[in-house]
Write an enzyme that holds these catalytic residues in place. Structure first.
Site, mmCIF file in Angstrom:
data_model
loop_
_atom_site.group_PDB
_atom_site.id
_atom_site.type_symbol
_atom_site.label_atom_id
_atom_site.label_comp_id
_atom_site.label_asym_id
_atom_site.label_seq_id
_atom_site.Cartn_x
_atom_site.Cartn_y
_atom_site.Cartn_z
ATOM 1 N N VAL A 47 28.804 26.777 -10.076
ATOM 2 C CA VAL A 47 29.150 26.988 -11.485
ATOM 3 C C VAL A 47 30.655 27.131 -11.688
ATOM 4 O O VAL A 47 31.108 27.437 -12.779
ATOM 5 C CB VAL A 47 28.423 28.210 -12.101
ATOM 6 C CG1 VAL A 47 26.920 28.025 -12.031
ATOM 7 C CG2 VAL A 47 28.854 29.520 -11.470
ATOM 8 N N GLU A 48 31.421 26.926 -10.638
ATOM 9 C CA GLU A 48 32.869 26.968 -10.793
ATOM 10 C C GLU A 48 33.451 25.591 -10.443
ATOM 11 O O GLU A 48 33.273 24.640 -11.198
ATOM 12 C CB GLU A 48 33.457 28.121 -9.965
ATOM 13 C CG GLU A 48 32.853 29.475 -10.415
ATOM 14 C CD GLU A 48 33.518 30.690 -9.782
ATOM 15 O OE1 GLU A 48 34.750 30.732 -9.683
ATOM 16 O OE2 GLU A 48 32.787 31.611 -9.367
#
Lengths: 344, 344
Positions: free
Chosen positions: B122-123
């Site tokens: 998610v980064e």
């Protein structure tokens, strides 16, 4: 006019028409937006401020990265909520030498270009100009900076002044003194043998017909008067389908004139080695293939492997010197944020 | 021990235990990662390089913006493909003074922290370490820089060395000389009356029990040994539901120990005025509300409006001086790109 005079005039004309010109250290500056240190600094600050995007995650620099070749090395750019446009981000470096902006030339100046992406829904996605101005007005440092830079404006914070400041900063993004420039100014060792050969091949193949002038983007035209070419000019090669060259009608989108179908503003070749992937749609990953495609689609020529390699070597000689830059400090909104607490 | 000696010892102890300490100009440097100019510059370059993310659109700086307060002023951060994590980005400024990193303290050093986001889906969402290393190895400038900075390493490009370089850069991101620091060093005009009053209220209310030390993030502990507190300590106030304070179990996610439920690393208050919105989930937009919530949930105290305003004024005195930085030049991949031509 006597023959002798005619011959003299012709020789002068030929001398003046040398296709090789070093990049000036300063681009044209429009009369209604003179440069100043404070305006440039404000423009740089805005350029790097992601709060100019709806969710606060994307700044001008996100897609036009001045720490790199002035764009993002992607086929297209990533907007708010992972949106994508259909065209690649052009480099901001030396964009000040272009007489029109965007791939389709729809902006007649850097000022006209600068504010477009801020409210473009697939880019920075601010709702409208009013939302941009409201946000800037919530940032005390900007209120102060705009007043200092635009004392004659009321209100000082306006889209026009946002545009002027960003454009002023962009006019400092010039990369002089490439090996090519040093060669043209007389430093004959600045280009190696292969690069000089590539320079001749570039000339003799006819590339220079469009990629002319100091910026390799066409003749110096008055600001707003663009230099466009059809791509592909010689349609019908394998490349049309392979790289999807025809589906985007280019300038036609702006004018709706049939004659503008697949017309594109001729891009600069300055720093082209740094700005892969290539063309408006970023479908071509490598510069040698881009050179082959150009020769075939624009000049109907099949380059040999050696000619291609030589031209690529020459193009690598167009990578200039990037001025050292300090990072701006983004003015804060103490104790609060101007960004939404939920954007999904 | 006589009474007299005891009194003397007590007075010395009280003097030593002053809760107010200026921020050192240098953070702790681990023995196995000494600072060097070249390593710091490499780290800065990596920190600003979006090619460390899968789609080339997100760098460390995207979420931990050093041109601002060291984070993004968002409740959570935007990852590749618009992904979101559940927690806000902590500031990179003065992170070097924290003995553990991340909200839940799961990294025992800046080195351990630095590489986490690169492969976090998610980064920055790189597939795995191998993909990161493969990409860096395709960038000639990095091959050269890593060899120069880590001549003893073979290969020079490794996740360990990526981490060391980024951590070295982060150890330069220190903001000394805040009004508070100048006040503590004797410049009594550096804080105004309200701020001095707020400093006393901060002390007397008990905030300093956790927000202690030069970094206002707890006692100086050996690196890796974190200082955690339960939030909310006094559960049951209106704030639990209003700001969703209980759903994220915090450090429990790391240890799975019941005693770690809702335990969080005590964050620094340095530059806190610049890092709204507040708390691990960014649910509180304004600093005055954050102060009220803290007093109630951590100390079971209801602050008056004046006390709150005074503490906020004091906290604004913790905004330090941000050192001027030059932008790195991202090493190019001439004639090509390392980014995928399609990522959607």
């Amino acid at each position: 006019m006597t023959c002798a005079t005619g011959a003299l005039l012709l020789s002068v004309a030929v001398a003046q028409a040398s296709p090789w010109q070093a990049l000036p250290e300063q681009p044209p500056i429009p009369e209604n937006n003179p440069q100043s240190e404070a305006k440039i600094e404000l423009g740089k600050t805005l350029y790097f401020d992601p709060r100019l995007s709806k969710n606060g995650a994307i700044s001008c620099n996100s897609c036009h990265n001045v720490m790199a070749g002035g764009e993002d090395n992607r086929p297209n750019s990533v907007g708010v909520h992972d949106a994508r446009g259909g065209r690649g981000a052009p480099s901001v470096w030396n964009a000040a030498f272009l007489s029109v902006q965007f791939w389709d030339g729809r902006a007649e100046s850097l000022e006209a270009q600068a504010v477009g992406p801020i409210t473009n829904p697939v880019e920075m996605a601010m709702d409208d100009d009013a939302a941009v101005l409201a946000r800037l007005n919530q940032i005390p440092g900007y209120v102060e900076l705009f007043k200092a830079v635009f004392p004659e404006s009321d209100p000082a914070i306006s889209m026009e002044n946002v545009a002027k400041a960003i454009a002023s900063y962009e006019r400092t993004l010039i990369t002089p003194n490439s090996p090519f420039d040093r060669y043209v100014k007389g430093e004959k060792e600045a280009l190696n043998e292969q690069q000089v050969r590539g320079m001749e091949t570039f000339l003799n193949t006819g590339c220079v017909a469009c990629h002319s002038g100091a910026n390799f983007s066409g003749p110096d035209l008055p600001m707003g008067q663009g230099f466009f070419m059809k791509f592909p000019t010689f349609a019908g090669s394998e490349y049309d389908a392979k790289y999807d060259l025809l589906s985007d009608p280019g300038r036609y989108e702006v004018t709706k004139a049939d004659s503008d179908k697949n017309m594109w503003r001729v891009p600069t070749l300055r720093n082209v080695a740094l700005t892969a992937p290539y063309f408006h749609n970023g479908k071509v990953a490598n510069l040698d293939e881009a050179v082959r495609v150009m020769a075939k689609t624009q000049l109907n020529k099949d380059l040999s492997a050696e000619e291609t390699a030589d031209i690529v070597a020459f193009l690598n000689g167009l990578t200039g010197e990037f001025p050292v830059q300090t990072m701006p400090r983004l003015p804060p909104t103490p104790n609060t944020t101007v960004l939404p607490l939920a954007d999904k």
